[in-house]
Write a protein that holds these residues in place. Sequence first.
Motif, mmCIF file in Angstrom:
data_model
loop_
_atom_site.group_PDB
_atom_site.id
_atom_site.type_symbol
_atom_site.label_atom_id
_atom_site.label_comp_id
_atom_site.label_asym_id
_atom_site.label_seq_id
_atom_site.Cartn_x
_atom_site.Cartn_y
_atom_site.Cartn_z
ATOM 1 N N ALA A 9 -4.149 -3.892 10.509
ATOM 2 C CA ALA A 9 -3.624 -3.635 9.166
ATOM 3 C C ALA A 9 -2.358 -2.778 9.217
ATOM 4 C CB ALA A 9 -4.685 -2.957 8.318
ATOM 5 N N LEU A 46 0.715 -1.887 6.255
ATOM 6 C CA LEU A 46 -0.091 -1.285 5.195
ATOM 7 C C LEU A 46 -0.208 0.218 5.395
ATOM 8 C CD1 LEU A 46 -3.001 -3.886 4.907
ATOM 9 C CD2 LEU A 46 -1.008 -3.658 3.425
ATOM 10 N N THR A 51 -3.616 4.647 2.434
ATOM 11 C CA THR A 51 -4.368 4.496 1.183
ATOM 12 C C THR A 51 -4.854 3.066 1.011
ATOM 13 O OG1 THR A 51 -3.054 6.244 0.150
ATOM 14 C CG2 THR A 51 -4.271 4.773 -1.312
ATOM 15 N N ALA A 52 -3.986 2.107 1.243
ATOM 16 C CA ALA A 52 -4.367 0.700 1.091
ATOM 17 C C ALA A 52 -5.442 0.310 2.087
ATOM 18 C CB ALA A 52 -3.128 -0.185 1.270
ATOM 19 N N ILE A 53 -5.333 0.815 3.315
ATOM 20 C CA ILE A 53 -6.329 0.488 4.336
ATOM 21 C C ILE A 53 -7.687 1.084 3.965
ATOM 22 C CG2 ILE A 53 -6.964 0.801 6.757
ATOM 23 C CD1 ILE A 53 -3.986 0.803 7.418
ATOM 24 N N PHE A 73 -8.950 1.780 0.988
ATOM 25 C CA PHE A 73 -9.598 1.120 -0.144
ATOM 26 C C PHE A 73 -9.862 -0.361 0.119
ATOM 27 C CE2 PHE A 73 -8.008 4.835 -2.440
ATOM 28 C CZ PHE A 73 -9.093 5.122 -3.259
ATOM 29 N N ARG A 74 -8.942 -1.039 0.795
ATOM 30 C CA ARG A 74 -9.084 -2.479 0.957
ATOM 31 C C ARG A 74 -9.934 -2.872 2.157
ATOM 32 N NH1 ARG A 74 -4.398 -6.693 2.556
ATOM 33 N NH2 ARG A 74 -5.220 -6.099 4.597
ATOM 34 N N ASP A 75 -9.836 -2.096 3.248
ATOM 35 C CA ASP A 75 -10.508 -2.476 4.486
ATOM 36 C C ASP A 75 -11.686 -1.569 4.852
ATOM 37 O OD1 ASP A 75 -8.690 -4.608 5.028
ATOM 38 O OD2 ASP A 75 -7.200 -3.125 5.617
ATOM 39 N N PRO A 128 -15.071 -1.386 1.944
ATOM 40 C CA PRO A 128 -16.107 -2.430 2.004
ATOM 41 C C PRO A 128 -17.014 -2.320 3.225
ATOM 42 C CG PRO A 128 -13.984 -3.379 1.416
ATOM 43 C CD PRO A 128 -13.716 -1.961 1.821
ATOM 44 N N THR A 165 -19.795 0.255 2.453
ATOM 45 C CA THR A 165 -20.578 0.034 1.229
ATOM 46 C C THR A 165 -22.072 -0.134 1.497
ATOM 47 O OG1 THR A 165 -18.678 -0.912 0.086
ATOM 48 C CG2 THR A 165 -20.857 -1.441 -0.783
#
Length: 311
Positions: free
Chosen positions: A211, A216, A219-221, A223-225, A228, A231
């Motif tokens: 990523a 990226l 922050t994007a990593i 939340f996006r990677d 999940p 979780t």
Amino acid sequence: MIHFISKRLKHSLVLLFMASLVCFTLVVSAPGNVAVLIAELRGAVATPGYVEKVAEEIGLHKPLLMRYVDWLGDAVRGNFGISYRTGKEVSADLPERMFVTGTLIAGSAVVATLLALALGFLGAFWPYRLPDRVSRGLALLGASTPTFFVGALMIYGFSVAFQLFPSFGFDGPETWVLPWLTVAVLPAAVLSRVVRVGLEEAMASPFVLTAKSKGLGRTAILFRDALPNITPVFINALGTQVGLMTATAIIVEPLFAWQGVGDYFLAGVKFRDFMVVQACLLIFLTFFIVVNLVVDLAVLMTDPRIRRQWS
């Protein structure tokens, strides 16, 4: 996946049956003569003849197995008997009290989730820096402070000193804030460490390097990677904490004068109202089993590895 769901449902039914046995056995094995207690609560003189009449009335002379079958059959239909203390049907008091306790647990779970995610991401954004140290300190403080002391601090700080929220009663959203915060402190502290450690492990995975090579940002990593990936673990930990909130409700409800199941259970123990104790214990254990079932199904939905394993 259907096999997994059916297997978990069977396990839950077995656990519910065992929970009913535990509730019945604990109350039946309690010391003292229930017939004498009921006779005294009715205001009558506990003569041997009247005690015998009461014992015959409530079925104490029946074999234990028959008493258990009768009690379980009534409980399945929602009939938990008559309160020895008030003389009212226990099932008549439970719906309103279950709503109060449900409001406490549901609201506290939401607050704990938001606080845990905030503290966990605060440390993950700036690892091993001041924000991370602050979040760790707050988590340690929250996990180390007894719930009743947290409640006392909430009442003194937000109700007595600053007069922002009422300190007792169940009269609307503003009266829910302090109990929610009181119950949420300990679960939020535990869950924040789950989030922080999980994000740290995810950020060390090979997909993060890929990523980053795509340009990226952190922050994007996160939340996006990374989110999940943590979780399923977070849902599992949250389910455990929500189950433990039932025990916390027994402490918090009397503290804020909430007439919930926890307060009802304490009153039943205090006055040796065994029918109330049985009903409350069964509700608590059933809630814990149902929460674990829901958590397992939620983890199944969010973790593709488990879905592939049971497909």
